[in-house]
Write a protein that holds these residues in place. Structure first.
Motif, PDB file in Angstrom:
ATOM      1  N   SER A   1       0.867  -1.299   0.000  1.00 49.33           N
ATOM      2  CA  SER A   1       0.089  -0.036  -0.075  1.00 49.33           C
ATOM      3  C   SER A   1       0.982   1.240  -0.083  1.00 49.33           C
ATOM      4  CB  SER A   1      -0.981   0.081   1.267  1.00 49.33           C
ATOM      5  OG  SER A   1      -0.268   0.094   2.436  1.00 49.33           O
ATOM      6  N   ARG A   2       1.940   1.241   0.712  1.00 53.37           N
ATOM      7  CA  ARG A   2       2.900   2.267   0.720  1.00 53.37           C
ATOM      8  C   ARG A   2       3.503   2.603  -0.721  1.00 53.37           C
ATOM      9  NH1 ARG A   2       4.135   4.483   5.747  1.00 53.37           N
ATOM     10  NH2 ARG A   2       5.491   5.847   4.979  1.00 53.37           N
ATOM     11  N   LEU A   3       3.858   1.653  -1.487  1.00 58.12           N
ATOM     12  CA  LEU A   3       4.466   1.584  -2.618  1.00 58.12           C
ATOM     13  C   LEU A   3       3.290   2.239  -3.546  1.00 58.12           C
ATOM     14  CD1 LEU A   3       6.607  -1.608  -2.971  1.00 58.12           C
ATOM     15  CD2 LEU A   3       7.530   0.549  -3.200  1.00 58.12           C
ATOM     16  N   VAL A   4       2.205   1.717  -3.438  1.00 56.31           N
ATOM     17  CA  VAL A   4       1.349   2.070  -4.492  1.00 56.31           C
ATOM     18  C   VAL A   4       0.613   3.482  -4.305  1.00 56.31           C
ATOM     19  CG1 VAL A   4      -1.353   1.609  -5.489  1.00 56.31           C
ATOM     20  CG2 VAL A   4       0.182  -0.310  -5.075  1.00 56.31           C
ATOM     21  N   ARG A   5       0.683   3.864  -3.162  1.00 54.75           N
ATOM     22  CA  ARG A   5       0.459   5.338  -2.897  1.00 54.75           C
ATOM     23  C   ARG A   5       1.394   6.274  -3.035  1.00 54.75           C
ATOM     24  NH1 ARG A   5       3.007   8.791   1.573  1.00 54.75           N
ATOM     25  NH2 ARG A   5       1.458  10.393   1.730  1.00 54.75           N
ATOM     26  N   GLY A   6       2.642   5.969  -3.086  1.00 52.72           N
ATOM     27  CA  GLY A   6       3.796   6.749  -3.626  1.00 52.72           C
ATOM     28  C   GLY A   6       3.526   6.935  -5.122  1.00 52.72           C
ATOM     29  N   GLU A   7       3.384   5.688  -5.609  1.00 50.61           N
ATOM     30  CA  GLU A   7       3.262   5.890  -7.160  1.00 50.61           C
ATOM     31  C   GLU A   7       2.030   6.652  -7.539  1.00 50.61           C
ATOM     32  OE1 GLU A   7       5.670   4.472  -8.837  1.00 50.61           O
ATOM     33  OE2 GLU A   7       4.837   4.434 -10.918  1.00 50.61           O
ATOM     34  N   VAL A   8       0.911   6.420  -6.848  1.00 55.20           N
ATOM     35  CA  VAL A   8      -0.335   7.427  -7.320  1.00 55.20           C
ATOM     36  C   VAL A   8      -0.186   8.594  -7.030  1.00 55.20           C
ATOM     37  CG1 VAL A   8      -2.985   7.592  -6.720  1.00 55.20           C
ATOM     38  CG2 VAL A   8      -1.810   5.221  -6.996  1.00 55.20           C
ATOM     39  N   LEU A   9       0.549   9.255  -5.989  1.00 57.77           N
ATOM     40  CA  LEU A   9       0.909  10.527  -5.672  1.00 57.77           C
ATOM     41  C   LEU A   9       1.668  11.235  -6.778  1.00 57.77           C
ATOM     42  CD1 LEU A   9       1.860  10.504  -1.873  1.00 57.77           C
ATOM     43  CD2 LEU A   9      -0.012  11.915  -2.984  1.00 57.77           C
ATOM     44  N   THR A  10       2.439  10.323  -7.498  1.00 59.96           N
ATOM     45  CA  THR A  10       2.988  10.866  -8.438  1.00 59.96           C
ATOM     46  C   THR A  10       2.403  10.980  -9.929  1.00 59.96           C
ATOM     47  OG1 THR A  10       5.040   9.620  -7.653  1.00 59.96           O
ATOM     48  CG2 THR A  10       5.364  10.557  -9.831  1.00 59.96           C
ATOM     49  N   LEU A  11       1.715   9.899  -9.981  1.00 56.41           N
ATOM     50  CA  LEU A  11       0.602   9.827 -11.282  1.00 56.41           C
ATOM     51  C   LEU A  11      -0.482  10.706 -11.326  1.00 56.41           C
ATOM     52  CD1 LEU A  11       0.631   5.991 -11.547  1.00 56.41           C
ATOM     53  CD2 LEU A  11       2.125   7.698 -13.047  1.00 56.41           C
ATOM     54  N   ARG A  12      -0.963  11.199 -10.345  1.00 54.86           N
ATOM     55  CA  ARG A  12      -2.238  11.848 -10.317  1.00 54.86           C
ATOM     56  C   ARG A  12      -1.984  13.373 -10.565  1.00 54.86           C
ATOM     57  NH1 ARG A  12      -4.170  13.835  -4.003  1.00 54.86           N
ATOM     58  NH2 ARG A  12      -2.118  14.875  -3.822  1.00 54.86           N
ATOM     59  N   THR A  13      -0.768  13.874 -10.551  1.00 54.82           N
ATOM     60  CA  THR A  13      -0.471  15.202 -11.087  1.00 54.82           C
ATOM     61  C   THR A  13      -0.171  15.211 -12.480  1.00 54.82           C
ATOM     62  OG1 THR A  13       1.918  14.910 -10.649  1.00 54.82           O
ATOM     63  CG2 THR A  13       0.554  15.961  -8.851  1.00 54.82           C
ATOM     64  N   ARG A  14      -0.139  14.093 -13.371  1.00 53.87           N
ATOM     65  CA  ARG A  14       0.228  14.141 -14.764  1.00 53.87           C
ATOM     66  C   ARG A  14      -0.807  14.600 -15.351  1.00 53.87           C
ATOM     67  NH1 ARG A  14       4.062   9.748 -15.269  1.00 53.87           N
ATOM     68  NH2 ARG A  14       5.706  10.254 -13.801  1.00 53.87           N
ATOM     69  N   GLU A  15      -0.458  14.964 -16.587  1.00 51.47           N
ATOM     70  CA  GLU A  15      -1.538  15.701 -17.307  1.00 51.47           C
ATOM     71  C   GLU A  15      -2.659  14.975 -17.966  1.00 51.47           C
ATOM     72  OE1 GLU A  15       1.703  15.684 -17.923  1.00 51.47           O
ATOM     73  OE2 GLU A  15       2.296  17.741 -17.742  1.00 51.47           O
ATOM     74  N   TYR A  16      -2.549  13.781 -18.379  1.00 52.58           N
ATOM     75  CA  TYR A  16      -3.647  12.866 -18.738  1.00 52.58           C
ATOM     76  C   TYR A  16      -4.585  12.477 -17.781  1.00 52.58           C
ATOM     77  CZ  TYR A  16      -0.683   9.004 -16.671  1.00 52.58           C
ATOM     78  OH  TYR A  16       0.010   8.300 -15.840  1.00 52.58           O
ATOM     79  N   VAL A  17      -4.169  12.461 -16.185  1.00 51.50           N
ATOM     80  CA  VAL A  17      -5.125  12.607 -15.338  1.00 51.50           C
ATOM     81  C   VAL A  17      -5.958  13.686 -15.174  1.00 51.50           C
ATOM     82  CG1 VAL A  17      -5.395  12.146 -12.819  1.00 51.50           C
ATOM     83  CG2 VAL A  17      -3.639  10.802 -13.981  1.00 51.50           C
TER      84      VAL A  17
END
Lengths: 208, 90
Positions: free
Chosen positions: A83-99
């Protein structure tokens, strides 16, 4: 032979369950952010602060050991890191342009997480799931070694090691070495696969 | 210029497209390409075959154990009982 069956089944089941629970929890925490993220991560921190083997010994004494309870208990200990790993990845991904584009186009939170964030975090989840198999097999062997694994007639490598240890100093090496070698080989094999998956997903390590 | 346009027209995963990303992921997950991955996969296949196909070939009795024979070394009773068991697995 039969000892390997339960260890492999259990390792695979724990890995799948861990990937599902850890991904859902981490994705929700990472996507929502703010107070919810902080609260969810403090829960994870609290559980991570407890030594896993001590926690497992307490839980095993509370429940009747069978295959499903052991899988559930090992999952309860293993999903935290995922969960910590996925949370870190999602934190990075959610600021991307396509999101942001998906959000502007009217996609709901569930759809963004399901269609954009989780698939893009699949690499991290796959690598972690592979390592979790090895960890779960080792943890289960430790549990069985302490006599808290599946009851007879179930056979597993930890119990075989525990039983054979009484004979080891009398020279009965053939009772201890086979399960020990199988355990080591299995853990090494899954770690090698995990390393290979990680290397194949890492752009910097890939051969050009 | 033409090469640049051709490069732009090349089909490939669009950044952020989850389907394209997954296809890209599958392409990159060539685990069997690395030496460590090959060894790992080989070991796992061997262990799975030993654990799941082995009992179909070599039958054991997991319920009744003959404790007097439990500590016999491999091949003591006959060449057909490598783990030191009787033919019934005791």
């Amino acid at each position: 032979m039969l000892g390997g069956q339960s260890s492999l089944e259990l390792g695979l089941a724990v890995s799948v369950a861990t990937a599902i629970v850890g991904t859902v929890y981490g994705a929700i925490a990472g996507y929502l952010g703010g107070f919810v993220d902080a609260l969810m991560m403090r829960v994870v921190d609290t559980f991570l602060a407890i030594p896993s083997l001590v926690f497992l010994l307490i839980l095993v004494n509370l429940f009747t050991p069978n295959m499903w309870t052991i899988i559930a208990l090992l999952t309860m200990l293993s999903w935290l890191a995922t969960s910590r790993l996925v949370r870190g990845e999602v934190l990075t991904l959610r600021t991307r342009e396509y999101v942001q584009a998906a959000r502007v186009m009217g996609s709901g939170s569930t759809r963004i997480v399901r269609r954009h964030l989780v698939p893009n975090a699949a690499g991290v989840i796959a690598v972690n799931a592979t390592f979790t198999i090895a960890d779960a097999i080792l943890l289960y062997a430790a549990l069985s070694f302490l006599g808290l694994g599946l009851p007879p007639p179930h056979a597993d490598w930890g119990t075989m090691l525990s039983n054979g240890l009484n004979y080891l100093f009398d020279g009965y090496w053939w009772i201890v070495y086979p399960p020990a070698v199988m355990l080591i080989l299995t853990v090494v094999a899954f770690n090698l696969i995990g390393d290979a998956v990680r290397d194949s997903l890492d752009v910097r390590l890939r051969r050009r | 210029m033409a090469a640049g346009e051709a490069a732009l027209r090349q089909p490939g995963p669009v950044p952020g497209d989850s389907r394209g990303r997954l296809a890209n992921l599958r392409g990159r997950m060539s685990v069997a390409g690395s030496r460590g991955g090959q060894v790992g996969i080989g070991l796992v296949v061997a262990i799975v075959a030993f654990s799941f196909l082995g009992p179909l070939v070599y039958h054991t009795n997991q319920v009744t154990v003959q404790l007097g024979l439990a500590t016999l070394p491999p091949g003591t009773r006959s060449a057909r009982t490598p783990p030191g068991m009787t033919l019934s697995g005791g």
